[in-house]
Design a protein around this motif. Sequence first.
Motif, PDB file in Angstrom:
ATOM      1  N   SER A 171       1.134  -1.070  -0.177  1.00 46.88           N
ATOM      2  CA  SER A 171      -0.076  -0.604  -0.031  1.00 46.88           C
ATOM      3  C   SER A 171       0.770   0.866  -0.410  1.00 46.88           C
ATOM      4  O   SER A 171       2.350   0.970  -0.051  1.00 46.88           O
ATOM      5  CB  SER A 171      -1.019  -0.349   0.981  1.00 46.88           C
ATOM      6  OG  SER A 171      -0.193   0.117   2.527  1.00 46.88           O
ATOM      7  N   SER A 172      -0.166   2.243  -0.855  1.00 44.46           N
ATOM      8  CA  SER A 172       1.065   3.229  -0.097  1.00 44.46           C
ATOM      9  C   SER A 172       0.933   3.955   0.605  1.00 44.46           C
ATOM     10  O   SER A 172       2.182   4.897   0.680  1.00 44.46           O
ATOM     11  CB  SER A 172       0.397   4.665  -0.930  1.00 44.46           C
ATOM     12  OG  SER A 172      -0.872   4.840  -0.426  1.00 44.46           O
ATOM     13  N   ASN A 173       0.639   3.930   1.909  1.00 45.17           N
ATOM     14  CA  ASN A 173       1.664   4.456   2.935  1.00 45.17           C
ATOM     15  C   ASN A 173       2.106   3.650   3.787  1.00 45.17           C
ATOM     16  O   ASN A 173       2.717   3.736   5.501  1.00 45.17           O
ATOM     17  CB  ASN A 173      -0.085   4.063   4.605  1.00 45.17           C
ATOM     18  CG  ASN A 173      -0.543   2.894   4.584  1.00 45.17           C
ATOM     19  OD1 ASN A 173       0.345   2.118   3.921  1.00 45.17           O
ATOM     20  ND2 ASN A 173      -1.186   3.271   5.771  1.00 45.17           N
ATOM     21  N   VAL A 174       3.127   2.219   3.643  1.00 41.23           N
ATOM     22  CA  VAL A 174       4.065   1.398   3.830  1.00 41.23           C
ATOM     23  C   VAL A 174       5.896   2.154   3.488  1.00 41.23           C
ATOM     24  O   VAL A 174       5.560   2.575   2.220  1.00 41.23           O
ATOM     25  CB  VAL A 174       4.352   0.034   3.174  1.00 41.23           C
ATOM     26  CG1 VAL A 174       5.237  -0.979   3.407  1.00 41.23           C
ATOM     27  CG2 VAL A 174       3.073  -0.677   3.161  1.00 41.23           C
ATOM     28  N   SER A 175       6.607   2.131   4.400  1.00 41.67           N
ATOM     29  CA  SER A 175       7.660   2.911   3.851  1.00 41.67           C
ATOM     30  C   SER A 175       8.649   2.067   2.897  1.00 41.67           C
ATOM     31  O   SER A 175       8.375   0.748   3.145  1.00 41.67           O
ATOM     32  CB  SER A 175       8.834   3.276   5.267  1.00 41.67           C
ATOM     33  OG  SER A 175       8.873   2.024   5.680  1.00 41.67           O
ATOM     34  N   LYS A 176       9.170   2.809   2.519  1.00 45.67           N
ATOM     35  CA  LYS A 176      10.536   2.177   1.774  1.00 45.67           C
ATOM     36  C   LYS A 176      11.166   1.307   2.128  1.00 45.67           C
ATOM     37  O   LYS A 176      11.754  -0.270   2.075  1.00 45.67           O
ATOM     38  CB  LYS A 176      10.604   3.050   0.999  1.00 45.67           C
ATOM     39  CG  LYS A 176       9.775   3.408  -0.419  1.00 45.67           C
ATOM     40  CD  LYS A 176      10.884   2.506  -1.394  1.00 45.67           C
ATOM     41  CE  LYS A 176      10.799   3.370  -2.837  1.00 45.67           C
ATOM     42  NZ  LYS A 176      10.531   2.331  -4.085  1.00 45.67           N
ATOM     43  N   LEU A 177      11.511   1.705   3.211  1.00 41.69           N
ATOM     44  CA  LEU A 177      12.510   1.145   3.819  1.00 41.69           C
ATOM     45  C   LEU A 177      12.323  -0.350   4.599  1.00 41.69           C
ATOM     46  O   LEU A 177      12.938  -1.235   4.626  1.00 41.69           O
ATOM     47  CB  LEU A 177      13.035   1.519   5.409  1.00 41.69           C
ATOM     48  CG  LEU A 177      13.811   0.904   6.304  1.00 41.69           C
ATOM     49  CD1 LEU A 177      15.242   0.526   5.880  1.00 41.69           C
ATOM     50  CD2 LEU A 177      14.110   1.673   7.906  1.00 41.69           C
ATOM     51  N   LYS A 178      10.834  -1.026   5.012  1.00 52.64           N
ATOM     52  CA  LYS A 178      10.315  -2.251   4.689  1.00 52.64           C
ATOM     53  C   LYS A 178      10.329  -2.852   3.851  1.00 52.64           C
ATOM     54  O   LYS A 178      10.768  -3.993   4.009  1.00 52.64           O
ATOM     55  CB  LYS A 178       8.219  -1.960   4.971  1.00 52.64           C
ATOM     56  CG  LYS A 178       8.889  -1.469   6.575  1.00 52.64           C
ATOM     57  CD  LYS A 178       7.250  -1.294   7.301  1.00 52.64           C
ATOM     58  CE  LYS A 178       7.266  -0.494   9.271  1.00 52.64           C
ATOM     59  NZ  LYS A 178       5.554  -0.729   9.423  1.00 52.64           N
TER      60      LYS A 178
END
Length: 109
Positions: free
Chosen positions: A83-90
């Motif tokens: 989803s758009s609210n997940v961080s790139k880091l994850k």
Amino acid sequence: MIKINKLKKDTIALVCARGNSKGIIKKNLIKINKKPLIFYAIDKIIKNNLKYNCISTDSPEIFKTSKSLGLKGFFLRPKKLSSSNVSKLKVWKHALAQSENFYQKKFKY
């Protein structure tokens, strides 16, 4: 100074391409100069002879296209990381863990 071959040996190139783009639908598959947008990222990896690479996507279509262009594909990204609210880091951490398992090696870069 690190020799380039040693650097490449310890490097994984990750391409993260979510299928459900917010702005432009299927933007990674849109053709620019008769090639899908994702081709340009993959082309840099191939031209730089980066042996270890990985596509992280939730889209079977992007997955198939990326593999046909020479990228390694060995998993689809889980919906919880798409989803758009997940961080790139994850997303990066997940792709790195999947890659280290697939290649059976630890990456430094």
